[in-house]
Design a protein around this motif. Sequence first.
Motif, mmCIF file in Angstrom:
data_model
loop_
_atom_site.group_PDB
_atom_site.id
_atom_site.type_symbol
_atom_site.label_atom_id
_atom_site.label_comp_id
_atom_site.label_asym_id
_atom_site.label_seq_id
_atom_site.Cartn_x
_atom_site.Cartn_y
_atom_site.Cartn_z
ATOM 1 N N THR A 38 0.862 -1.184 0.000
ATOM 2 C CA THR A 38 0.000 0.000 0.000
ATOM 3 C C THR A 38 0.896 1.231 0.000
ATOM 4 O OG1 THR A 38 -1.761 1.217 1.155
ATOM 5 C CG2 THR A 38 -0.136 0.056 2.518
ATOM 6 N N ASP A 39 0.368 2.326 -0.475
ATOM 7 C CA ASP A 39 1.127 3.576 -0.454
ATOM 8 C C ASP A 39 0.511 4.588 0.494
ATOM 9 O OD1 ASP A 39 -1.170 4.121 -1.789
ATOM 10 O OD2 ASP A 39 -0.234 5.087 -3.519
ATOM 11 N N ARG A 40 -0.416 4.104 1.345
ATOM 12 C CA ARG A 40 -1.105 5.044 2.241
ATOM 13 C C ARG A 40 -1.479 4.281 3.520
ATOM 14 N NH1 ARG A 40 -3.694 9.686 0.791
ATOM 15 N NH2 ARG A 40 -3.413 9.056 -1.393
ATOM 16 N N ILE A 41 -1.014 4.780 4.661
ATOM 17 C CA ILE A 41 -1.355 4.188 5.961
ATOM 18 C C ILE A 41 -1.681 5.305 6.934
ATOM 19 C CG2 ILE A 41 0.137 2.167 5.635
ATOM 20 C CD1 ILE A 41 2.185 3.499 7.462
ATOM 21 N N ARG A 42 -2.283 4.905 8.064
ATOM 22 C CA ARG A 42 -2.492 5.849 9.159
ATOM 23 C C ARG A 42 -1.411 5.636 10.221
ATOM 24 N NH1 ARG A 42 -8.827 5.008 10.397
ATOM 25 N NH2 ARG A 42 -8.133 2.846 10.132
ATOM 26 N N SER A 101 5.116 3.655 10.870
ATOM 27 C CA SER A 101 5.557 5.035 11.059
ATOM 28 C C SER A 101 4.575 5.742 11.994
ATOM 29 C CB SER A 101 5.637 5.769 9.710
ATOM 30 O OG SER A 101 6.015 7.112 9.901
ATOM 31 N N PHE A 102 5.154 6.642 12.797
ATOM 32 C CA PHE A 102 4.335 7.425 13.727
ATOM 33 C C PHE A 102 4.474 8.918 13.446
ATOM 34 C CE2 PHE A 102 5.349 3.423 15.804
ATOM 35 C CZ PHE A 102 4.106 3.013 16.252
ATOM 36 N N ASP A 103 5.002 9.244 12.276
ATOM 37 C CA ASP A 103 5.110 10.638 11.848
ATOM 38 C C ASP A 103 4.223 10.829 10.614
ATOM 39 O OD1 ASP A 103 7.014 11.048 13.822
ATOM 40 O OD2 ASP A 103 8.685 10.535 12.480
ATOM 41 N N SER A 104 3.320 11.785 10.696
ATOM 42 C CA SER A 104 2.429 12.027 9.561
ATOM 43 C C SER A 104 3.186 12.790 8.477
ATOM 44 C CB SER A 104 1.189 12.817 10.016
ATOM 45 O OG SER A 104 1.586 14.073 10.556
ATOM 46 N N GLY A 105 2.848 12.487 7.222
ATOM 47 C CA GLY A 105 3.487 13.147 6.090
ATOM 48 C C GLY A 105 3.710 12.165 4.967
ATOM 49 N N ARG A 106 4.357 12.655 3.923
ATOM 50 C CA ARG A 106 4.692 11.789 2.779
ATOM 51 C C ARG A 106 6.189 11.492 2.871
ATOM 52 N NH1 ARG A 106 2.390 10.344 -1.997
ATOM 53 N NH2 ARG A 106 3.793 9.849 -3.753
ATOM 54 N N TRP A 107 6.483 10.245 3.081
ATOM 55 C CA TRP A 107 7.884 9.850 3.319
ATOM 56 C C TRP A 107 8.326 8.867 2.258
ATOM 57 C CZ3 TRP A 107 8.536 13.559 6.352
ATOM 58 C CH2 TRP A 107 7.703 13.828 7.418
ATOM 59 N N ASP A 108 9.621 8.973 1.918
ATOM 60 C CA ASP A 108 10.197 8.141 0.865
ATOM 61 C C ASP A 108 11.012 6.996 1.475
ATOM 62 O OD1 ASP A 108 9.153 9.716 -1.138
ATOM 63 O OD2 ASP A 108 10.915 11.043 -1.186
ATOM 64 N N ILE A 109 10.854 5.851 0.881
ATOM 65 C CA ILE A 109 11.750 4.724 1.167
ATOM 66 C C ILE A 109 12.834 4.786 0.117
ATOM 67 C CG2 ILE A 109 11.972 2.228 1.295
ATOM 68 C CD1 ILE A 109 9.060 2.075 2.104
ATOM 69 N N PRO A 110 14.083 5.050 0.492
ATOM 70 C CA PRO A 110 15.136 5.287 -0.502
ATOM 71 C C PRO A 110 15.429 4.028 -1.319
ATOM 72 C CG PRO A 110 16.094 5.037 1.672
ATOM 73 C CD PRO A 110 14.614 5.056 1.873
ATOM 74 N N SER A 131 7.274 5.922 -2.203
ATOM 75 C CA SER A 131 6.698 6.982 -1.366
ATOM 76 C C SER A 131 5.500 6.425 -0.634
ATOM 77 C CB SER A 131 6.305 8.203 -2.205
ATOM 78 O OG SER A 131 7.448 8.775 -2.818
ATOM 79 N N ILE A 132 5.427 6.697 0.663
ATOM 80 C CA ILE A 132 4.325 6.241 1.491
ATOM 81 C C ILE A 132 3.715 7.456 2.171
ATOM 82 C CG2 ILE A 132 3.628 4.735 3.386
ATOM 83 C CD1 ILE A 132 4.654 3.207 0.989
ATOM 84 N N ASP A 133 2.382 7.584 2.083
ATOM 85 C CA ASP A 133 1.679 8.650 2.797
ATOM 86 C C ASP A 133 1.249 8.135 4.155
ATOM 87 O OD1 ASP A 133 1.879 10.514 0.757
ATOM 88 O OD2 ASP A 133 0.091 9.736 -0.259
ATOM 89 N N VAL A 134 1.657 8.856 5.214
ATOM 90 C CA VAL A 134 1.274 8.506 6.588
ATOM 91 C C VAL A 134 0.301 9.586 7.058
ATOM 92 C CG1 VAL A 134 2.084 8.029 8.915
ATOM 93 C CG2 VAL A 134 3.539 7.448 6.963
ATOM 94 N N ASN A 135 -0.954 9.215 7.262
ATOM 95 C CA ASN A 135 -2.001 10.163 7.607
ATOM 96 C C ASN A 135 -2.397 10.032 9.062
ATOM 97 O OD1 ASN A 135 -2.153 10.963 4.849
ATOM 98 N ND2 ASN A 135 -3.425 9.162 4.419
ATOM 99 N N THR A 136 -2.898 11.088 9.616
ATOM 100 C CA THR A 136 -3.424 11.073 10.977
ATOM 101 C C THR A 136 -4.849 10.534 10.960
ATOM 102 O OG1 THR A 136 -4.206 13.340 10.742
ATOM 103 C CG2 THR A 136 -1.995 13.035 11.651
#
Length: 327
Positions: A38-42, A101-110, A131-136
């Motif tokens: 998935t590319d989107r998690i909470r 992840s526990f930080d919200s934002g769009r983060w890249d896996i290098p 890229s993974i979107d971490v949402n609140t």
Amino acid sequence: MGKLIIVKRLFLLSLLGAVFFPLASLAQQVEVKASADTDRIRLGEQVQLRLTASVPQKGVNVVFPQVPDSFGHFEVVRRSALDTSIVSGTQLFGQTIVLTSFDSGRWDIPALKFEVMNGNVADSAFTGPLSIDVNTVTVDTTKAFKPIKAVRTVGWSFWDYWLYFAIGISVALIGVGLFIYFRSKPKKVAVAPPVPVTPPYEIALQQLQQLQEEKVWQQGDIKQYYTRLTDILRGYFEQQFNIPALEQTTEELLQHIKPVTILNQQRDKLRTLLSLADLAKFAKLAPTPEEHANAMVQAREIVEWTKPAAVKDTAAEGTEEARQPAK
């Protein structure tokens, strides 16, 4: 001259091609890939990162990247073991890494680096970044806040505390067992120190001294004097040399002392003494006072002669030291 330079350049280019072409072809032989389910998690949810490598040629080894436990805004929850399979002659390697992840934002896996090796030739292959979107968590502010729930009381269960009960019962049983063991254990009785055993020759000399001090023959009891004198010697022979002297006649005793060399050396003196004693006891012979005294002297000499050699050597050394003048 120009042709020579061209030949040298062509030779150099061919040499460089021979060196770098295996590396380029080696990296191209292996296909590496990184994908996420998935590319989107909470916040706090997990994403599965799948790493795969496809090796069409045998003999080529692939080393998967060592992903640290924490990188960027991601943390590794767990890793699977490396799995392998073969499809149409192509070796497929794969590994699944679960991230959160526990930080919200769009983060890249290098991009991740795979090491590719074929014998002594090594190369590297890289995956593309992800890229993974971490949402609140979405909160509906239009609704009223719900009250905090009261603490719930959980029913008591024996199985929640069975280990503590088992430990307590075991300790109690061990304590009772130790109490019974030490209570029933017989107490050690203090052993009295062994009483020093008086050597037979010392007993014989003491008895002879006592007989002399009692002055039996001086009081007219000749038979009693010689009876006790010979009994002392016979008793000494039994204890010192294991000869049944008290139960034997004079002749039997003289026969039995032959194997005992040190006692046999006093055979003549012993025969004279025992013969005189037999005459005094059974023939009512009245020996002279000198014979009475000489019998006591002979008895002492027999005992002194036949006592253990170590004792005689010690006594001799003491006598020699006493005779030496003081310096």
